[in-house]
Design an enzyme around this catalytic site. Structure first.
Site, short mmCIF file in Angstrom:
data_model
loop_
_atom_site.label_atom_id
_atom_site.label_comp_id
_atom_site.label_asym_id
_atom_site.label_seq_id
_atom_site.Cartn_x
_atom_site.Cartn_y
_atom_site.Cartn_z
N GLU A 172 4.01 5.02 -7.28
CA GLU A 172 4.84 5.39 -8.44
C GLU A 172 4.06 6.17 -9.50
O GLU A 172 4.14 5.89 -10.69
CB GLU A 172 5.50 4.15 -9.05
CG GLU A 172 6.46 3.47 -8.10
CD GLU A 172 7.24 2.32 -8.72
OE1 GLU A 172 6.96 1.96 -9.88
OE2 GLU A 172 8.12 1.76 -8.03
N GLU A 291 10.06 0.56 -1.25
CA GLU A 291 10.46 -0.49 -2.20
C GLU A 291 11.97 -0.40 -2.38
O GLU A 291 12.48 0.64 -2.82
CB GLU A 291 9.78 -0.34 -3.57
CG GLU A 291 8.32 -0.74 -3.59
CD GLU A 291 7.74 -0.82 -5.00
OE1 GLU A 291 8.49 -1.22 -5.94
OE2 GLU A 291 6.56 -0.50 -5.17
#
Length: 493
Positions: A172, A291
């Protein structure tokens, strides 16, 4: 209510990769300490891993587990987690404002994964570190011997290399919350150079580049283009992350949120194809949805946690039936994209937004979301088929007109089976489902598993660990889906 489902042997989506049913363990909350690892527990094995948790993980049939993060990895020094445990440093974990004792590192986790029957998907720190640390970690894990880090692994009692094949290039990195947050250009250059060197150490590894943290990021789209333009020849997958929750209290809209996941996958796939055309490449960029889950129940309680303690209870969502149906719909969506999404990780596995919960020193139990994931992992193999649905619908808020039926169908030729996964979104109405399977011999229904409850908010807890459990319905000529239910209907031919 009546619904029809039509599939054809001649209309496959693609082969289902078993890695679609992966999961995730991060050094966060009680995922590791008090989750998979609790040396004083009555079920603990010789390394301190909880046997009751291990049994539930094996039941899920998880083929791959991402580790060690997540946000945690962007500040992680992997060397802290090797060597004699008593000599390992305690560190501040800035990502989750906790203390990391480093009792568990790559050596212990690799052994846990082996015992659980899973591969490790390893993540490298591209927040505070870069090329050299990633190169050293690949050498430690995968090089046979005769060098500093491979010999260090051998001295630590692991003679054979681990052969970890899948590696995430950071986590991320588009997010301002991330330690070492970078612009797309900064990340793309670092990821390309890091990945190049990692593959020089071990040419057999496959790499996952960071895509956008979610489709709502202001840089979404342009981030993917920039990263792929730099990394296309080096990486093998682009990642997607997304979490869902019923924050508005509109159950009908919440049950349709898989449409957001569907559009996210379509948009990222289109960008990958755009860059492929630009580069005149023959290589298809596959996706790793590493995720995904429901995450919203624990947000308020997490704000109350004491900082700078070891393994505070964080992100401990307690899931209800409604959440399980959403997870079922998200799994169905992943099956709809089996041609492009080759890996996915339910985030996470134990205690932290997880299908498995534990008490310290006590029980372990399955949350409601455990069951659709378990069923999809066990039965969602083979080939995913295009499914045409004819069914009444309803207005689902931002998602518009939505069918009450959500469904995917998989076909296993070797086992001569057809499996229908189906969610009935209707709160009060049963659904009579008619299946038409073109190109298959006569089908015999062999099993109908259902997850349901009279209370859409029913949950499994420490006090009531088996309140919501799947049941097997008696076989009849007609297939009826109860209101608000997850269904698995199995056929042989």
């Amino acid at each position: 209510m009546k619904a029809s489902l039509r599939v054809s042997r001649s209309a496959p989506i693609g082969a289902v990769d078993p890695r679609l049913f992966g999961s995730f363990i991060e050094h966060l909350g009680h995922a590791v300490y008090g989750g998979i690892y609790e040396p004083g527990h009555s079920s603990a094995d010789d390394m301190g891993f909880r046997g009751d948790v291990m049994a539930l993980v094996r039941e899920l049939n998880v083929p791959i587990v991402r580790y060690p993060g997540g946000n945690f990895v962007s500040g992680y020094r992997w060397e802290d987690g090797i060597g004699p445990a008593a000599q390992r440093p305690r560190r501040l974990d800035l990502a989750w404002q906790s203390i990391e004792p480093n009792e568990i590192g790559i050596d212990e986790f690799q052994e846990w994964a082996r015992r659980a029957g899973a591969e490790v998907m390893m993540a490298v720190n591209l927040g505070t570190r870069g090329v050299e640390a990633a190169q050293d970690l690949v050498e430690y894990c995968n090089f046979p011997g005769g060098t500093k880090w491979s010999d260090q692994r051998r001295e630590n009692g692991r003679a054979a290399p681990y052969g970890i094949r899948y590696w995430c290039l950071g986590n991320e990195m588009d997010g301002p919350w991330q330690i070492g947050h970078k612009t797309a250009e900064e990340y793309a250059r670092l990821a390309a150079e890091t990945g190049k060197v990692m593959k020089w150490v071990d040419p057999e590894i496959e790499l996952i580049a960071c895509g956008s943290s979610n489709s709502g990021m202001p840089t979404f789209g342009e981030w993917e283009r920039c990263v792929l333009r730099h990394c296309y020849d080096v990486v093998d997958y682009l990642s997607l992350h997304s979490y869902y929750g019923n924050r508005s209290g509109d159950g009908g809209e919440y049950l349709a949120c898989c449409r957001d996941m569907d559009q996210f996958i379509r948009n990222v796939s289109a960008i990958c194809d755009e860059v492929q055309r630009e580069r005149k490449s023959e290589k298809t960029m596959y996706l790793s949805f590493d995720e995904w889950n429901v995450w919203f129940h624990s947000n308020d309680q997490d704000k109350q946690q004491e900082k700078w303690t070891v393994a505070p209870p964080l992100l401990e969502d307690v899931y209800n039936l409604e959440d399980a149906l959403v997870v079922g719909c998200l799994l169905i969506t992943l099956l709809h994209h089996a041609d492009r999404v080759k890996m996915a990780c339910l985030a996470q596995l134990v205690n932290v937004i997880a299908p498995i919960m534990t008490e310290t020193g006590g029980r372990a139990w399955a949350q409601t979301i455990f069951f659709p994931f378990c069923h999809a992992s066990r039965f969602g193999r083979g080939v995913s088929l295009q499914a045409e649905i004819d069914c009444p619908g309803y207005e689902a808020g931002q998602y518009g007109d939505t069918a009450y039926l959500e469904s995917a169908v998989t076909w296993e030729e070797a086992a001569r089976t057809l499996t229908v996964f189906a969610v009935n979104r209707a709160e009060k109405d049963t659904m009579a489902l008619e299946l038409s399977a073109e190109g298959f011999p006569a089908l015999t229904k062999t099993e109908h598993i259902v997850l349901r409850s009279d209370d859409r908010y029913a949950a499994n807890t420490a006090a009531q660990p088996e309140r919501v459990r799947p049941e097997t319905l008696p076989l009849t000529d007609e297939t009826v889906l109860p209101p608000l239910s997850w269904n698995v209907i199995r056929y042989s031919y």
